[in-house]
Design an enzyme around this catalytic site. Structure first.
Site, short mmCIF file in Angstrom:
data_model
loop_
_atom_site.label_atom_id
_atom_site.label_comp_id
_atom_site.label_asym_id
_atom_site.label_seq_id
_atom_site.Cartn_x
_atom_site.Cartn_y
_atom_site.Cartn_z
N THR A 1 -0.37 1.22 6.71
CA THR A 1 -0.48 -0.02 5.60
C THR A 1 -0.22 -1.29 6.53
O THR A 1 0.53 -1.33 7.43
CB THR A 1 0.91 0.15 4.74
OG1 THR A 1 1.45 -0.98 4.36
CG2 THR A 1 2.15 0.60 5.83
N GLY A 2 -0.66 -2.33 6.22
CA GLY A 2 -0.27 -3.60 6.78
C GLY A 2 -1.72 -4.42 6.65
O GLY A 2 -2.43 -4.37 5.65
N ASP B 1 -8.57 -1.29 4.92
CA ASP B 1 -8.69 -0.07 5.60
C ASP B 1 -8.39 1.16 4.72
O ASP B 1 -8.62 2.28 5.24
CB ASP B 1 -7.69 -0.10 6.88
CG ASP B 1 -6.28 0.04 6.52
OD1 ASP B 1 -6.17 -1.23 5.47
OD2 ASP B 1 -5.45 0.26 7.01
N THR C 1 0.79 -1.14 -0.06
CA THR C 1 -0.01 0.08 0.05
C THR C 1 1.12 1.10 -0.04
O THR C 1 1.98 1.39 0.56
CB THR C 1 -0.73 -0.03 1.31
OG1 THR C 1 -1.69 -1.26 1.16
CG2 THR C 1 -1.56 1.22 1.58
N GLY D 1 -5.17 -4.68 7.04
CA GLY D 1 -6.17 -3.58 7.08
C GLY D 1 -7.50 -3.89 7.91
O GLY D 1 -7.87 -3.14 8.62
#
Lengths: 360, 360
Positions: free
Chosen positions: A280-281, A260, A229, A283
């Site tokens: 980021t990660g 997210d 992202t 979501g």
């Protein structure tokens, strides 16, 4: 008595003027009297290209240089706008557009493939000065989802569009359109194919299902799975904050899965009172913890600084089993870029100084 | 000295035990000693059928009785589950399913029509004990969006689905499917047609456009325009909170428009530490203020009670130019149901007592 009354009045007027200047009601006349003030005001931009960077030993020098160069290009595009007195919204949109157009990141060109092999893109943008927001989810044929999110914010009475309506609106707005194949690179298609081959081996997830399953092949979180992202947060010379985030989502995600990134308060949030945030990660954890808004809340209601607030929320996500990274800039131009993965593509450029970029 | 040290130790152990009992670490053995505690625990459910009720003089006695009866039916379905020791999630889902199946509300059957004359439904549900969440946006062929949102929460690793993926997943899950026409009642189609006729008169919004426009005919906010969202929040005897919200969105909305109802933190939120919340009204303002989460935040970080917290957020939305209503229940079973529109279909039923319903 009369004299005393007059004095009280003068005091009241002085207090009122002070209050008005603090709240910005008389900022224009005050600015005119002190023309140098604006030059000293902090400004800057922070970006991320995802918390999915591999371990250092797994990356070639050439690839590393490529990421550094693209991050710098995105930073400088945003920073130049800010330096010239442009808005944080413009800076954020410019930086993200460059990362969307690059195949290096999981946003725009280079997005991961979903369960049926398509790119489905999400993005959002928020103006911290007004709380105006725009978001899109499930974009398939619009070249720059971040510009579409901005059009939703500026050209409609809505905040969010999802599914086919996103590309319909993009067409009306005359935004550049591309076939879905434009987004898909060989590298992403190969990662998707490897996963599909594993599924077949395990015979756990028939191809006619769109859903992910708990018994599906487990692959470690990485840029390949969708930790790439991109996001940008900026503070402009007028003291306005903005945040933007754009993503291809997670590899092999269900058709229509929304993470997210396009959720205001989860993966993206900006508020002039506090800070601008992009995540980021994983979501789903960012949604459940209302992560980006919680960072703002900890600053507003608990007087946490931007570093402590971002780290607190990232720790909460980690406790739940999630990983990822967060970038934030506060109203004074202080920045934070924590992550709990091996690496996060990231950088910042502040107050006319050089760009700083890093991966590990 | 030795004696003194031993006393200190005992005090420490006592303090530790007290702390453990407060934090719930030793709640099981304490419960065993006081078996009646659970029977005294508060429980209850609060529902709304939207903040779009017309002025009292515009409604017939028959229609009013119809609304009262349906609200009571939904409350009692949820309350019975809670009384028998069922979960707040089950209570919320049961109450909302009844309102979705009724043509009286703008959710499920009876939804408003979008720009092109289709029903597009949004819903979400959240478990306050785990923060597990499920949300769907743009549902077109699944009878009960709230049950689909729950399936997303319980059967996938995702939180949110939007667009065509929602109905694809519903099919896999074997949830009841209906043609889009099932949702559309004569009353809603007529309201939509009146608006389209006005558009033609004004010649402002060509039919080939999917976007709403600032120069489109202005119609006052009412249940007809989409203020008939439904929601339910509940506290069960185990102290677990849950929130659910379901809607057809806004009349004549753009294709794919997503409001606050399926956005965790905006129109729907539950957290065992504080409260469960569902909103109705101008969804865009609920998104921009992260309304439902902010109510929880004011309780957690500023020690506001549930009434003050909901009223504070509704005032903020009003200041921005928005209107609507909010229902909430806190972890002690206290409820709040503020609204700033002429009326809100609403009700609550607590601790085995009778159901209370009201419109104005």
């Amino acid at each position: 008595m009369h004299h005393c009354f007059a004095r009280t009045n003068l005091n009241s007027i002085f207090a009122l003027l002070l209050l008005m200047s603090i709240t910005g009601f008389v900022s224009v006349p005050l600015m005119a009297q002190t023309p140098n003030t604006s030059e000293k005001k902090p400004f800057g931009i922070v970006i991320h290209g995802g918390a999915g960077a591999p371990d250092k030993q797994q990356m070639t020098k050439e690839k590393e240089a490529e990421y550094h160069a693209k991050l710098k290009e995105a930073l400088q595009a945003g920073h130049t706008i800010l330096e010239r007195g442009g808005t944080s919204l413009d800076a954020v949109a410019a930086a993200i557009t460059i990362m969307e157009d690059s195949p290096l990141f999981n946003a725009g060109k280079g997005a991961v493939l979903n369960f049926v092999g398509h790119a489905e893109l999400d993005a959002s943008i928020m103006d911290g000065s007004t709380s105006a927001s725009g978001a899109v989810a499930g974009v398939k044929e619009t070249k720059n989802p971040i510009l579409l999110a901005r059009a939703v914010m500026e050209k409609t009475s809505h905040v969010m569009l999802a599914g086919e309506g996103t590309d319909l609106f993009a067409r009306e707005q005359g935004l550049p359109r591309v076939p879905n194949e434009y987004f898909i690179t060989d590298r992403r298609r190969e990662a998707w194919q490897r996963l599909k081959d594993k599924e077949k081996e395990n015979k756990t997830a028939p191809n006619n299902k769109t859903s992910d399953r708990s018994d599906a092949p487990q692959i470690p979180d990485s840029e390949e799975t969708g930790f790439g992202t991109v996001g940008a947060v900026a503070l402009d010379r007028d003291g306005n904050l903005a945040a933007g985030t754009s993503t291809g989502g997670r590899l092999n995600k269900m058709v229509g899965r929304v993470g997210d990134s396009p959720i205001i308060g989860a993966g993206n949030y900006a508020n002039n009172k506090t800070c601008a945030v992009s995540g980021t990660g994983h979501g789903e954890y960012f949604i459940r913890t209302v992560a980006a808004h919680t960072i703002s809340v900890l600053m507003e209601h608990r007087q946490r600084d931007v570093k402590t607030a971002t780290e607190t929320v990232l720790r909460e996500i980690e406790t739940m089993g999630g990983s990822g990274g967060i970038i934030a800039i506060d109203k004074e131009g202080r920045v934070a870029l924590p992550f709990n993965t091996p690496g996060m593509y990231r950088g910042y450029q502040l107050n006319g100084a050089e760009a700083n970029v890093a991966i590990w």
